[in-house]
Design a protein around this motif. Structure first.
Motif, mmCIF file in Angstrom:
data_model
loop_
_atom_site.group_PDB
_atom_site.id
_atom_site.type_symbol
_atom_site.label_atom_id
_atom_site.label_comp_id
_atom_site.label_asym_id
_atom_site.label_seq_id
_atom_site.Cartn_x
_atom_site.Cartn_y
_atom_site.Cartn_z
ATOM 1 N N CYS A 84 0.841 -1.197 0.000
ATOM 2 C CA CYS A 84 0.000 0.000 0.000
ATOM 3 C C CYS A 84 0.880 1.253 0.000
ATOM 4 N N GLN A 85 0.565 2.187 -0.865
ATOM 5 C CA GLN A 85 1.261 3.469 -0.861
ATOM 6 C C GLN A 85 0.235 4.582 -0.841
ATOM 7 N N LEU A 86 0.310 5.397 0.189
ATOM 8 C CA LEU A 86 -0.676 6.454 0.381
ATOM 9 C C LEU A 86 -0.495 7.566 -0.650
ATOM 10 N N PHE A 102 -5.224 5.461 -1.824
ATOM 11 C CA PHE A 102 -3.947 4.857 -2.180
ATOM 12 C C PHE A 102 -3.730 4.908 -3.687
ATOM 13 N N GLY A 115 0.458 8.432 11.157
ATOM 14 C CA GLY A 115 1.325 8.423 9.984
ATOM 15 C C GLY A 115 2.775 8.153 10.355
ATOM 16 N N CYS A 116 3.273 7.013 9.940
ATOM 17 C CA CYS A 116 4.692 6.661 10.127
ATOM 18 C C CYS A 116 5.300 6.414 8.754
ATOM 19 N N ASP A 117 4.990 7.291 7.815
ATOM 20 C CA ASP A 117 5.341 7.068 6.414
ATOM 21 C C ASP A 117 6.605 7.801 5.981
ATOM 22 N N GLY A 118 7.543 7.988 6.907
ATOM 23 C CA GLY A 118 8.890 8.420 6.551
ATOM 24 C C GLY A 118 9.061 9.905 6.279
ATOM 25 N N SER A 121 6.544 12.105 4.129
ATOM 26 C CA SER A 121 5.232 11.724 4.631
ATOM 27 C C SER A 121 4.081 12.510 4.003
ATOM 28 N N VAL A 254 1.209 12.230 13.260
ATOM 29 C CA VAL A 254 2.426 11.636 12.699
ATOM 30 C C VAL A 254 3.349 11.225 13.835
ATOM 31 N N ALA A 258 8.280 10.357 10.115
ATOM 32 C CA ALA A 258 7.343 11.331 9.558
ATOM 33 C C ALA A 258 7.267 12.575 10.437
#
Length: 365
Positions: A84-86, A102, A115-118, A121, A254, A258
């Protein structure tokens, strides 16, 4: 990983096995080659080395994959969805719940989003945080496996010359982690996708540096596991933005990179993310979220309260970490001697105990 986090993980018996397979480090060895600093007597001078005790208690180096696999094994089946990519996030105009879309076209109406998407983010963008910045350095990292065992002492050895820094640290009896911080090299990004190109260019850059650096790291790079080899343009969130940034809105928040992505100069990025998880879980437990009906307004209110408490508790910790890594990163990257002196003095004044950050205790879970 430093002693306070050991204590947290030892609360869970299954996590103890992580530490039995990763050897304890005994010291930190730093070798400078800042020849120009001899005049000011603020370095050890070319060729001299300094040995530093890492901290009270134990310090061990963990592979991030081992840590992630151990955490994943504790989750119930189906809790993780891969691939999955937001693409975007917004609040539903009717229910006020966050809607996640997505890149494959699917969407989810979520009750809570963490949100822990780097460093790039999407959730951070939604919260209005400014884009992360890039250090004028890149990090090349890898793992080298020795089937018959390596001969390195269990120490963190780091070697520095101008704006190039290399280091190595054994993880166990057979595996050694190494890294190189190099000046940012603007090339076609696709070129760096080939690990062989990355390895050869790294060896070429290091060949122009003191023989001590070249010998220490050459064999590690030459024999590295190509699947472990990576190059990263290091990102950071400015410390002054962490002071004022808004890290939560409603039931959206976050955490981890993120929230506070930072350079690897203190080796505390992963530890800070674990601290985030411990603090947030403790706050949610204190508010007794398990006793509240899922999806109710009371639940949403308690989640918002827990997010606000989390940000309040974590803000100054990540500001200090980010500020220290920012100054070290700028010190390593700038070619200006005057700026190096300024950054060095800032470190001395603001962080007289350079290793105090590893003694931080985020508390029990």
């Amino acid at each position: 990983m430093s002693p306070p986090l050991f204590l947290t993980f030892f609360q869970f018996g299954r996590f103890v096995r992580l530490f039995y397979f990763h050897r304890k480090l005994t010291q930190y060895k730093l070798l400078y080659f800042f020849d120009r600093f001899k005049e000011l007597d603020i370095s050890l001078g070319g060729g001299k080395q300094k040995e530093i005790s890492l901290c009270d208690g134990e310090t061990r180096w963990l592979r991030r994959k081992d840590l992630i696999d151990t955490l994943y094994a504790e989750l119930p089946p189906g809790a993780v969805k891969f691939g999955c990519q937001l693409e975007s996030i917004k609040f539903d105009s009717y229910s006020s719940k966050p809607v996640l879309r997505f890149i494959d076209g699917s969407s989810i109406v979520a009750k809570v989003v963490i949100g822990c998407d780097g460093g790039k983010s999407i959730v951070a963008q939604f919260l209005g945080l400014k884009p992360t910045k890039i250090f004028p350095l890149c990090a090349v990292r890898g793992l080298t496996y020795y089937p018959n065992g390596h001969s390195y002492d269990y120490e963190f050895a780091k070697f520095m010359k101008d704006n190039i820094s290399v280091g190595r640290v054994p993880i166990d009896d057979n595996l050694v982690y190494w890294f190189c911080f190099l000046p940012y090299i603007p090339k076609d990004e696709k070129v760096w996708e080939d690990p062989e190109v990355t390895r050869q260019l790294t060896l070429e850059l290091l060949s122009n540096n003191p023989q001590e650096i070249h010998q220490e790291i050459h064999d590690l790079i030459e024999n590295t596991d190509m699947k472990s080899l990576s190059i990263t343009h290091m990102r950071y969130r400015a410390p002054w933005e962490l002071l004022t940034g808004s890290f939560c809105k409603g039931t959206v928040m976050v955490s981890g990179d993120a929230m506070h992505v930072m350079g690897p100069f203190l080796a505390q990025g992963g530890a800070a993310c674990i601290e985030d998880a411990v603090v947030l879980a403790r706050i949610m437990a204190q508010l007794d979220l398990n006793s509240v009906e899922t999806g109710s307004k009371v639940m949403a209110h308690k989640v918002e309260e827990s997010f606000n408490r989390f940000v309040k508790q974590r803000r100054m910790r990540v500001v200090r970490l980010s500020l220290q890594t920012y100054i070290i990163g700028m010190l390593s990257a700038t070619p200006s001697f005057i700026k190096k002196v300024i950054y060095f003095m800032l470190l001395v004044v603001l962080f007289p105990n350079a290793y105090n950050h590893v003694k931080y205790d985020c508390g029990d879970l």
